[in-house]
Design an enzyme around this catalytic site. Structure first.
Site, PDB file in Angstrom:
ATOM      1  N   HIS A 478      31.053  28.780  72.914  1.00  0.00           N
ATOM      2  CA  HIS A 478      31.313  29.739  71.831  1.00  0.00           C
ATOM      3  C   HIS A 478      30.243  29.636  70.744  1.00  0.00           C
ATOM      4  O   HIS A 478      29.632  30.645  70.358  1.00  0.00           O
ATOM      5  CB  HIS A 478      32.697  29.466  71.240  1.00  0.00           C
ATOM      6  CG  HIS A 478      33.081  30.379  70.127  1.00  0.00           C
ATOM      7  ND1 HIS A 478      33.906  31.468  70.289  1.00  0.00           N
ATOM      8  CD2 HIS A 478      32.742  30.381  68.793  1.00  0.00           C
ATOM      9  CE1 HIS A 478      34.065  32.090  69.137  1.00  0.00           C
ATOM     10  NE2 HIS A 478      33.361  31.449  68.207  1.00  0.00           N
ATOM     11  N   GLU A 479      30.007  28.428  70.250  1.00  0.00           N
ATOM     12  CA  GLU A 479      29.031  28.262  69.171  1.00  0.00           C
ATOM     13  C   GLU A 479      27.616  28.572  69.638  1.00  0.00           C
ATOM     14  O   GLU A 479      26.799  29.101  68.881  1.00  0.00           O
ATOM     15  CB  GLU A 479      29.115  26.846  68.598  1.00  0.00           C
ATOM     16  CG  GLU A 479      30.454  26.496  67.961  1.00  0.00           C
ATOM     17  CD  GLU A 479      30.863  27.447  66.847  1.00  0.00           C
ATOM     18  OE1 GLU A 479      29.980  28.049  66.207  1.00  0.00           O
ATOM     19  OE2 GLU A 479      32.082  27.593  66.624  1.00  0.00           O
ATOM     20  N   HIS A 482      26.857  32.203  69.214  1.00  0.00           N
ATOM     21  CA  HIS A 482      26.355  32.553  67.882  1.00  0.00           C
ATOM     22  C   HIS A 482      24.861  32.234  67.779  1.00  0.00           C
ATOM     23  O   HIS A 482      24.071  33.028  67.252  1.00  0.00           O
ATOM     24  CB  HIS A 482      27.108  31.758  66.811  1.00  0.00           C
ATOM     25  CG  HIS A 482      28.487  32.239  66.542  1.00  0.00           C
ATOM     26  ND1 HIS A 482      28.780  33.552  66.251  1.00  0.00           N
ATOM     27  CD2 HIS A 482      29.676  31.568  66.497  1.00  0.00           C
ATOM     28  CE1 HIS A 482      30.079  33.678  66.037  1.00  0.00           C
ATOM     29  NE2 HIS A 482      30.650  32.492  66.182  1.00  0.00           N
ATOM     30  N   HIS A 485      22.729  34.712  69.574  1.00  0.00           N
ATOM     31  CA  HIS A 485      22.677  35.967  68.820  1.00  0.00           C
ATOM     32  C   HIS A 485      21.552  35.889  67.786  1.00  0.00           C
ATOM     33  O   HIS A 485      20.784  36.843  67.597  1.00  0.00           O
ATOM     34  CB  HIS A 485      24.022  36.201  68.140  1.00  0.00           C
ATOM     35  CG  HIS A 485      24.266  37.606  67.704  1.00  0.00           C
ATOM     36  ND1 HIS A 485      25.428  38.008  67.088  1.00  0.00           N
ATOM     37  CD2 HIS A 485      23.498  38.713  67.779  1.00  0.00           C
ATOM     38  CE1 HIS A 485      25.377  39.296  66.809  1.00  0.00           C
ATOM     39  NE2 HIS A 485      24.202  39.754  67.206  1.00  0.00           N
TER      40      HIS A 485
END
Length: 700
Positions: A478-479, A482, A485
């Site tokens: 998940h991290e 980020h 991105h």
């Protein structure tokens, strides 16, 4: 061919493609503690935090602060000059970049650095930048110059991206009330200050333990809670306790109404509403959602109501399974209650899928997981993660890795600093920090992004690397979503780079990564025993992936309830009753389990401060991630063609394109509430079907 047998076919293909059974250099690096490497010829040279030379000492923050003030003043003069030669949006973005480079770095160091002197200097720098921002928010000439450009057009030709970003800057300006008469503008400043302090006190109080006399508890329960003299401390819900009485008492005690917390929340909601009305909005939710993908509170509630209608029966099926488990444990136990849900969810996983973290962790060493991410990113985007040398003074603590993100043809894209291990004084939350945003420079080069990923993983020991539980693997992916991105965005302006986009889109790349983390075809590329290097057995892999889809509908329904509560608090004023009355009414409408009398769960819900009116974003992001997964990656999660398209049409834009248009163009369909709900329900149903299929195969 069924999905399960397709997975087995895919596994044989992976083997035929020759995935290595030895650890890569990256895996070896992350399976040992990092060491700060020194260039022996320059042993005494301190490179400074993040290789910022001034930060070889904490005093460097004072230099950065002074330079920031000086450069900001120069940019203000350029923006209001009649002889300006650059686009207004370029000047504003440089102004934003100048402030963010100091504020973002200082805010991170304030939270993460173990040295009190660095923390204090960073906090002073943060305060100075806040002062500059307050000055800008009251600079009428600067606002007027930007407003003229947005309304009448710039002296220098602009394009759609320029105009979109300029409008974002104008909206940010007007959030401070600069366009209002002086008396109202001063009121906005006072309200923002009040909201900040009320929110800080509410968050602090949300985590406070509850102290009660031992005698108030049955004697056979007293030992469950930590003792404090004649009192016991209840600091959480004891949700996974095998003792049903302990679970119930913890729930009722910990969530008992707290008048002071209720006062803080009520005053916070009042101040937010007053702020919104002064700024020209009917409600705070309307103000908060402007510029988001859903745009209005009505659209957000349409989505939540439609999802509720479609989800209720599916969630109740989940609760019926748990209720039967509870009855099987004790026929006299009564109805299923809120305090039972986490316990029976874990119990079902263990009994039906035989999933225990201790069984799976040896296959998820930190090194193997990082190797898996490297394989995934290489296949999807043609990039590699390279562990880099760390110089003296470059990091805030010794247990930090530095990754260079490199594209096979484009070269270096940016840096990720990995602060992964638990330590005293470290924030106990997994998160992503932007230290420097990417942007196109005047000379045509690109300012490389720098981010920090902060996790709280167990420290490796002398013979054992850090071993992750399945949930830790999900959090890591998940991290890293980020971070990618930020790395893969290639925006003209840093104000909209990477995760600097609307809240209801910012979580999409990270939630999408969770789909990869629970797909057997991805896990097979890296889930290997840290000692033997043998791949995770197929039955274990299938059981693990199926267990991650357990009770999806009921888990989503509680997020739906939280989202609806957040909206109701911010679209209704004055509240119809107190905050607990609104909680009870919302729970009755959106959640299948009844409200528990004399509890006030909302007073522990700290996300009401950080997400005010935007908590729905989690569900919208889940819907979009699910939609993207189904459309582009479900058939082949390692497809380079789809990965390149996702990067080019989605990640590259950051916030430089309207989120609605970005999603509509990428998915070739408008993200209407009905379409978002359709993608969620499809995901719930397909995963339930897969879960049952795997459960039947491995029931023995």
């Amino acid at each position: 061919m069924s999905r399960f047998f397709f997975d087995r076919f895919f596994a044989r293909r992976l083997s035929q493609r020759g995935y290595s059974t030895s650890w890569s250099d990256l895996a070896n690096a992350f399976n040992t503690r990092p060491t700060t490497q020194l260039n022996l010829s320059l042993v005494k040279e301190n490179k400074g935090l993040f290789e910022v030379p001034e930060l070889s000492s904490y005093e460097g923050f004072y230099l950065l602060k002074d330079r920031c003030i000086s450069e900001t003043n120069g940019l203000i003069q350029e923006a209001i000059s009649e002889n300006r030669t650059r686009k207004m949006v370029e000047i504003f973005d440089e102004l934003s970049d100048n402030l963010c480079k100091v504020a973002d770095l200082a805010e991170f160091i304030r939270l993460a650095h173990p040295s009190g002197k660095y923390k204090q200097a960073a906090e002073i720098a943060c305060g100075a930048v806040s002062g500059i921002v307050e000055k800008l928010n009251t600079h009428k000439s600067l606002y007027d110059a930007l407003q003229r450009v947005v309304k009448e057009g710039d002296l220098i030709p602009t394009n759609d991206v320029d105009n979109h970003v300029a409008q974002l800057f104008l909206f940010d300006f007007e959030q401070s009330g600069i366009h209002l008469p002086e008396a109202e503008r001063n009121k906005v400043v006072a309200l923002n200050d009040s909201i900040l302090h009320l929110g800080q006190h509410f968050v602090a109080g949300a985590a406070n333990p509850r102290k009660i006399k031992k005698q108030q508890l049955p004697q056979y329960i007293q030992h469950v809670f930590p003792a404090d003299g004649d009192n016991v401390l209840v600091s959480g819900l004891n949700a996974e306790s095998t003792n049903p009485v302990a679970r119930e008492l913890a729930y009722r005690i910990y969530l008992h109404p707290d008048p002071h917390q209720d006062y803080l929340l009520t005053e916070l909601l009042k101040a937010r509403h007053e702020l919104a009305v002064i700024c020209g909005f009917q409600t705070y939710a309307e103000r908060a959602l402007k510029g988001s993908m859903v745009e209005t509170p009505n659209t957000a509630m349409d989505f939540l109501n439609l999802l509720s209608t479609n989800l209720r029966e599916r969630a109740e099926n989940d609760f019926n399974v748990m209720a039967m488990m509870k009855k099987a444990d004790n026929p006299q136990s009564g109805a299923l209650s809120a305090w039972d849900i986490p316990y029976f969810t874990q119990k079902y996983k263990k009994e039906k899928f035989k999933v225990a973290s201790s069984e799976y962790s040896p296959y998820f060493s930190l090194g193997s997981c990082m190797e898996g991410l490297n394989i995934l990113f290489n296949r999807l985007y043609g990039i590699s993660l390279d562990n880099k040398e760390i110089f003296n003074g470059e990091v805030w603590t010794s247990d930090v890795y530095k990754l260079a993100v490199t594209h096979e043809t484009e070269g270096l894209l940016g840096y990720i600093y990995c602060d992964f291990y638990e330590r005293d004084g470290k924030p106990n939350q997994d998160c992503h920090f932007t230290i420097r945003g990417g942007k196109l420079m005047a000379d045509g080069s690109y300012q490389l992004p720098i981010v920090v990923l902060m996790l709280n993983l167990p420290m490796p020991r002398w013979s054992t690397p850090s071993l992750l539980t399945p949930s830790m693997v999900d959090n890591l992916f998940h991290e890293m979503g980020h971070a990618m991105h930020s790395m893969l965005g290639r925006t003209r302006y840093q104000h909209v780079t990477g995760t600097r986009c609307s809240t209801d889109f910012a979580e999409v790349p990270s939630v999408l990564m969770e789909f990869f983390a629970r797909d057997p075809r991805v896990l097979r590329t890296f889930a290997r025993h840290f000692q033997t290097k043998e791949a995770m057995p197929e039955d274990m892999l299938q059981r693990l992936c199926a267990s991650k889809h357990l009770f999806t509908a009921s888990e989503m329904q509680i997020q739906l309830f939280y989202s609806a509560l957040d909206q109701n608090y911010h679209v209704r004023h004055p509240l119809n009753g107190n905050t607990t009355d609104v909680l009870e009414a919302t729970q009755n409408n959106f959640y299948s389990l009844p409200y528990i009398k004399d509890t006030a769960w909302q007073l522990r819900f700290s996300h009401l401060v950080g997400y005010g009116a935007k908590y729905y974003s989690y569900l919208v992001s889940t819907a979009l991630a699910s939609w993207i997964w189904q459309t582009y990656f479900e058939a082949d999660p390692l497809s380079r063609t789809q990965g390149e398209r996702y990067r080019r049409e989605c990640l590259a834009h950051g916030g430089g394109k309207s989120p609605w248009n970005l999603v509509a163009d990428f998915l070739q369909k408008e993200p209407l509430p009905s379409h978002l709900v359709e993608s969620i329900i499809h995901e719930v149903d397909s995963k339930n079907e897969l879960m049952e299929q795997v459960a039947k195969i491995y029931k023995n």
